[in-house]
Design a protein around this motif. Structure first.
Motif, short mmCIF file in Angstrom:
data_model
loop_
_atom_site.label_atom_id
_atom_site.label_comp_id
_atom_site.label_asym_id
_atom_site.label_seq_id
_atom_site.Cartn_x
_atom_site.Cartn_y
_atom_site.Cartn_z
N PRO A 238 -41.92 -0.13 21.31
CA PRO A 238 -40.73 -0.83 20.87
C PRO A 238 -40.88 -2.35 20.99
O PRO A 238 -41.47 -2.84 21.95
CB PRO A 238 -39.63 -0.29 21.80
N GLU A 239 -40.36 -3.05 20.01
CA GLU A 239 -40.30 -4.51 20.00
C GLU A 239 -41.67 -5.17 20.04
O GLU A 239 -41.83 -6.26 20.57
CB GLU A 239 -39.43 -5.02 21.16
N THR A 240 -42.65 -4.49 19.46
CA THR A 240 -43.98 -5.12 19.34
C THR A 240 -43.91 -6.35 18.45
O THR A 240 -44.54 -7.38 18.72
CB THR A 240 -44.98 -4.10 18.74
N HIS B 245 -50.73 -5.53 20.51
CA HIS B 245 -50.36 -4.53 19.50
C HIS B 245 -49.98 -5.19 18.18
O HIS B 245 -50.15 -4.60 17.12
CB HIS B 245 -49.18 -3.69 19.99
N PHE B 246 -49.48 -6.44 18.24
CA PHE B 246 -49.08 -7.12 17.02
C PHE B 246 -50.24 -7.84 16.33
O PHE B 246 -50.08 -8.35 15.23
CB PHE B 246 -47.96 -8.14 17.31
N ALA B 247 -51.41 -7.89 16.94
CA ALA B 247 -52.55 -8.62 16.35
C ALA B 247 -52.87 -8.07 14.97
O ALA B 247 -52.85 -6.86 14.73
CB ALA B 247 -53.77 -8.51 17.26
N HIS B 248 -53.20 -8.96 14.06
CA HIS B 248 -53.43 -8.59 12.66
C HIS B 248 -54.45 -7.48 12.52
O HIS B 248 -54.23 -6.51 11.80
CB HIS B 248 -53.89 -9.84 11.89
N ILE B 249 -55.58 -7.57 13.24
CA ILE B 249 -56.62 -6.56 13.05
C ILE B 249 -56.24 -5.23 13.68
O ILE B 249 -56.74 -4.18 13.27
CB ILE B 249 -58.00 -7.03 13.55
N ARG B 250 -55.34 -5.26 14.67
CA ARG B 250 -54.90 -4.00 15.27
C ARG B 250 -53.80 -3.36 14.42
O ARG B 250 -53.70 -2.13 14.32
CB ARG B 250 -54.41 -4.23 16.70
N LYS B 251 -52.97 -4.19 13.80
CA LYS B 251 -51.92 -3.68 12.92
C LYS B 251 -52.53 -3.02 11.67
O LYS B 251 -52.02 -2.00 11.21
CB LYS B 251 -51.03 -4.84 12.48
#
Length: 487
Positions: A433-435, A352-358
């Motif tokens: 939460p907390e991604t 979820h924190f990956a740049h392309i997903r963010k």
């Protein structure tokens, strides 16, 4: 192309033939060399209008740039992927800040009630820094340009296939500006990285893979009309998401003055990148997983962890389709962009924190693309500085200036760029939460890496190694509006 084919293209893709929309918005300049000039106007209005009047014939239109890019692509295909040296062009684009527009109009540009996106434009990027996550070393007081005490009225973007021709045109523009009493307050030079690094940013990853398509500009795939022909996964969105005065995806846009039609709001940022530090922390995070006994696919190293942070391998191949190893590069293959997150709701493959997903969660919010599509921006970035390679000598070491000249176009600064920065990039609770924040361009953060073998997740720390060194909000008016402003 026959006359009949040209007539058919003009009928079905009218925006491709626009002589009113400036080049680089829908038809990207896509050059190897670029210079951005930030200008301040003098107190006298008449010479500034004369300067603009003389500049207008040199401004590239969508029609010109689109026609050249089509010819260039055809020639490159004929040459089996080699750049056609005989084909080159030099393009110019101009945008104006709120202060610049108000000066040229000699009145308030937005006299009526202002929607949030216009308020952002009026206040300026320095006043919206907190929204965009620009604090600490990225705070406006540290910027090289765009500070409150450093007014910018106009932005000139000059791009060319040939460095010498770029320098000649940039010099001509500087001289013309000086004669009219304008001052160059900042100049940023950018260039694609050399050799095999071309098309990549300084951390080493292929850049610009996921761009939106635009209805009435990009040709749809006849078998899959929601995507651009020859570009699987490149979704076609209404032009009003990027150009003011055109249809939008979800109903009518907030009413703006008629002069804004066929223009686009622009963000210009200088983003410094600390390459060795970013890769060092990726390596440290990977070793931490080993130390704590987290079960990982065999043979995975720092590249595996870095690919999780970005969502892609260096080549641009997605983690979604290639979770454990970077696949061989296939010359001529389309970009790996036909990606869905529906089957990866917990982020075990693409975190979820990956740049392309963010920055583009695709169908990962609510199971469809609506949320993501209304937040898309058109990016026109180019690297600046030499690649990190200490063995190459001066200018290649860890302390040398390097990073990305980030340029983006959109119809609404608040709904698109600022929303991305605040609600997704720098939101530690994005999706769950907390991604964590975006570990590539976001603020200092702990991210939560979840895997099938470790579904509860493991906290890894990513310090901020991309620093904002300047931001300007501007508006790239139509050619007809520029003529009116010069008149």
């Amino acid at each position: 192309m026959s006359d009949q084919d040209a007539d058919e293209a003009a009928r079905t893709l009218p925006l491709r033939h626009s002589d009113d929309i400036q080049g680089d918005i829908l038809a990207g300049f896509r050059k190897d060399h670029e210079t951005v000039l930030l200008l301040r106007f003098p107190d006298d209005l008449a010479p500034v209008r004369n300067w603009l009047r003389r500049l207008i014939p040199h401004i590239a239109t969508t029609r010109q740039v689109a026609a050249f890019n089509a010819e260039y692509s055809t020639a490159r295909h004929t040459l089996a992927g080699t750049d056609p040296a005989a084909l080159n062009a030099t393009w110019v684009n101009v945008s104006l800040t709120y202060a610049g527009l108000r000066f040229l109009m000699d009145e308030e540009p937005f006299p009526d009630q202002q929607p949030e996106g216009v308020q952002a434009f009026v206040k300026g990027a320095f006043a919206r820094a907190e929204i965009n996550g620009d604090d600490g070393e990225s705070a406006p007081g540290e910027w090289l340009f765009g500070r409150a005490d450093q007014p910018v009225h106009a932005v000139l973007t000059v791009a060319s296939d040939d460095q010498a021709k770029l320098e000649v045109r940039a010099s001509q523009l500087r001289v013309a500006a000086a004669r009219a009493g304008l001052t160059v307050t900042f100049e940023q030079v950018g260039a694609t990285l050399p050799g095999e690094r071309k098309g990549h940013e300084h951390f080493g990853f292929k850049d610009g893979v996921s761009q939106p398509g635009v209805r009435d500009f990009d040709r749809p795939d006849p078998r899959d009309p929601i995507h651009v022909h020859g570009k699987p996964g490149t979704r076609i969105l209404p032009a009003g998401e990027f150009v003011v005065g055109h249809p939008k995806l979800t109903g009518e846009a907030p009413p703006l003055p008629e002069w804004t039609r066929n223009g686009s709001f622009q963000v210009v940022r200088r983003l410094a990148q600390d390459v060795p530090a970013w890769w060092a922390q990726a390596g440290a995070a990977r070793r931490q997983l080993d130390k704590e006994g987290i079960e990982l696919p065999p043979g995975t190293g720092t590249e595996w962890l870095a690919a999780r942070a970005v969502g892609r391998w260096r080549s641009g191949a997605s983690v979604a389709h290639n979770p454990n190893a970077e696949p061989p590069t296939k010359p001529g293959a389309p970009d790996d962009n036909l990606i869905s997150y529906v089957d990866d709701p917990e982020g075990h493959t693409t975190p979820h924190f990956a740049h392309i997903r963010k920055t583009n969660p695709r169908d990962g919010i609510g199971g469809d693309f609506t949320n993501a599509d209304t937040r898309r921006i058109i990016r026109r970035g180019i690297p600046y500085g030499q690649p990190f390679d200490p063995a190459a000598g001066t200018g290649h070491g860890p302390d040398a200036d390097r990073g990305l000249v980030f340029i983006a176009y959109m119809a609404d600064l608040a709904v698109q760029f600022e929303f991305l920065q605040q609600a997704w990039v720098n939101n530690v609770d994005f999706l769950q939460p907390e991604t964590g924040n975006d570990p590539v361009i976001g603020k200092d953060t702990d991210v939560n890496l979840k895997l099938d073998t470790n579904p509860e997740g493991k906290k890894l720390h990513f310090a901020q190694f991309v620093r904002t060194e300047g931001t300007v909000y501007a508006f790239a008016p139509s050619l007809s509006t520029l003529r009116s402003l010069a008149g």
